[in-house]
Design an enzyme around this catalytic site. Structure first.
Site, short mmCIF file in Angstrom:
data_model
loop_
_atom_site.label_atom_id
_atom_site.label_comp_id
_atom_site.label_asym_id
_atom_site.label_seq_id
_atom_site.Cartn_x
_atom_site.Cartn_y
_atom_site.Cartn_z
CD GLU A 289 44.10 46.70 43.09
OE1 GLU A 289 44.74 45.65 43.32
OE2 GLU A 289 44.61 47.82 43.15
CG HIS A 310 50.44 35.13 14.21
ND1 HIS A 310 50.44 34.56 12.96
CD2 HIS A 310 50.57 36.47 14.02
CE1 HIS A 310 50.58 35.49 12.04
NE2 HIS A 310 50.65 36.68 12.66
CE LYS A 424 47.47 42.13 50.42
NZ LYS A 424 47.30 43.54 50.71
O1 PA5 Z 1 46.26 50.04 44.08
C1 PA5 Z 1 46.51 49.58 45.18
O2 PA5 Z 1 46.17 50.16 46.21
C2 PA5 Z 1 47.28 48.30 45.34
O3 PA5 Z 1 47.58 47.72 44.12
C3 PA5 Z 1 48.58 48.56 46.06
O4 PA5 Z 1 49.31 49.51 45.32
C4 PA5 Z 1 49.43 47.30 46.22
O5 PA5 Z 1 48.70 46.33 46.90
C5 PA5 Z 1 50.71 47.61 46.99
O6 PA5 Z 1 50.41 48.22 48.21
P1 PA5 Z 1 51.51 48.97 49.04
O7 PA5 Z 1 51.99 50.14 48.25
O8 PA5 Z 1 50.80 49.39 50.29
O9 PA5 Z 1 52.62 47.99 49.32
#
Ligand code: PA5
Length: 451
Positions: A289, A310, A424
């Site tokens: 990310e 394996h 989303k």
């Molecule tokens: O690293 C990030 O920002 C994302 O992975 C969020 O943690 C994830 O989308 C969850 O978001 P939130 O904590 O707002 O529900």
């Protein structure tokens, strides 16, 4: 003492050490962006000094609250996704007995996760268990609006209120969210839940050492003080040596870049301990990310050896030569099993009888590393003497800092995730959310193959 060791010996046949040192100026530049807050996403650098900024009174407060929750819970449900989920799961799994769920008298509640998927069957199965067990829960969402945990919380809130009554349910629910905004904060205030803050300047995937991870990890019975202390050691090392010489975080970031420049576009995190499976998942999110944007970035993958030798071993040995590996190697365990001698020796294992399993595992690691090197897969090795709160704390900070350095070297903002929004929007449109009407028709037609 820093117990984490970065070993690059098996890399130097493909990337000479001198070449790595040429990245020093880039490392210094990336460090400047981090410590002077001058890079993209600089409003999300609160994790940098989070370990030292975590006060003793905060640790006491969390530990006290965790003890109260522990006393009345057989199960503690952690509702969250992404950065509000994976860090906790990584640490709890790494520190837990492999078969904790089957222990007759567990020392602490089982930590069960929800809101990390939208599977109806998963939640239905969980409700069946929660009907029979005493439980409490934490709902964790920085934004407070993420659909997966919000849906799970709506279902579990109804369940826990029905089971215990509203007043008692409120004492069993903890909210961990933004300090002032978002639906969850509003709900927590109106219901009177104890709530903890996800600091504004700490993004989800960098949040495990805040209340996001500390509360559930403390409920699970682990030493959060030692965890934070482990991270502090790495924070101190990073501050004292913010260039490539003698700084393993910088070396790791430079090594990845050198490999990327030679066409190694996939990094596989390898472990030989099944307890580290979710640590790899956390690491995948952190790097995926943070770096995977603007058509750039190393693809982070993971395997557990020897199991996956394996299944994935063939590809790694002889498939596309775009891979390098980062092995997390753990020292000799305290629990000991030796291979018994057998009279018949039908399985021809007497040549290793008397040896510990960990020695066999280590030779599997060495043998695999050498085979993969021969197959054109360079290996970075990160070793820790044992899996403990201290070493996991060191590893967490190590990868957080290395990831920020690496993303800045790549020229991307380490702390945003614009690409996550695409699915989303489509999902909201397909579910008929207000404001998405135009998209709803377009997407429905596309699904029917009409355009
Ligand atoms: O690293 C990030 O920002 C994302 O992975 C969020 O943690 C994830 O989308 C969850 O978001 P939130 O904590 O707002 O529900």
């Amino acid at each position: 003492m820093i117990q984490l060791k970065l070993e690059l010996n098996h890399l130097f046949s493909s990337i000479p050490k001198d070449q790595l040192l040429t990245y020093n100026q880039q490392i210094i530049g990336a460090y400047r962006k981090i410590y002077n807050k001058t890079g993209a996403g600089s409003e999300f650098l609160g994790w940098v000094d989070l370990p030292t900024a975590t006060s003793e009174s905060f640790i006491e407060q969390i530990s006290g609250h965790a003890a109260a929750l522990r006393a009345k819970s057989e199960i503690f449900v952690v509702i969250g996704i992404g950065g509000s989920y994976l860090g906790t799961r990584a640490i709890v799994d790494a520190l837990s007995h492999h078969f904790a769920l089957l222990k007759e008298k567990p020392a602490a509640p089982h930590i069960i996760f929800a809101g990390q998927n939208i599977s109806e069957e998963y939640l239905a199965d969980l409700l069946e268990i929660l009907d029979q067990k005493d439980y409490s829960l934490a709902v964790i969402s920085k934004s407070g609006t993420t659909i997966e945990p919000a849906v799970a919380f709506r279902v579990l809130k109804a369940h826990i209120e029905k089971k215990y009554g509203i007043t008692e349910a409120r004492t069993r629910i903890v909210a961990i969210t933004d300090k002032s905004k978002g639906a969850l904060k509003q709900l927590a205030d109106s219901e009177g839940y104890v709530s903890y803050v996800v600091p504004d300047d700490v993004g989800g995937r960098y949040s495990v050492l805040s209340a996001v991870g500390l509360l559930p990890i403390a409920v699970a019975g682990y030493d959060i003080r030692a965890l934070v202390e482990g991270a502090r050691k790495m924070e101190a090392l990073s501050r004292s040596v913010n260039n490539i010489h003698g700084n393993p975080m910088a070396m790791y970031a430079a090594a990845r870049h050198a490999l990327y420049a030679t066409g190694k576009t996939t990094e596989i995190m390898v472990n030989y301990e099944p307890r580290l499976f979710f640590f790899t998942e956390w690491w995948k999110q952190l790097f995926g990310e943070s770096e995977g944007k603007e058509n750039k970035g190393i693809f982070p993958a993971g395997v557990g050896f020897t199991t996956d030798l394996h299944s994935m071993g063939q590809y790694i040995q002889e498939g596309m030569r775009t891979i390098f590996e980062t092995v997390i190697s753990v020292g000799t365990p305290k629990k000991e099993i030796r291979i018994p001698q057998a009279d018949s020796d039908l399985d021809q294992l007497n040549y290793i009888s008397g040896k510990r399993l960990s020695e066999v595992n280590l030779m599997a690691e060495y043998g695999t590393t050498l085979a993969h090197m021969d197959g054109g897969v360079p290996t970075i090795r990160i070793s820790i003497p044992e899996i403990s709160e201290d070493t996991i704390g060191q590893l967490i900070y190590f990868f957080e800092m290395a990831c920020a350095l690496s993303a800045y070297m790549l020229g991307v903002n380490p702390f945003n995730q614009p690409g996550v929004e695409a699915y989303k929007k489509n999902m909201f449109a397909l579910l008929g959310k207000e404001g998405f009407e135009e998209q709803t028709t377009l997407l429905t037609n596309r699904l029917k193959g009409k355009m």
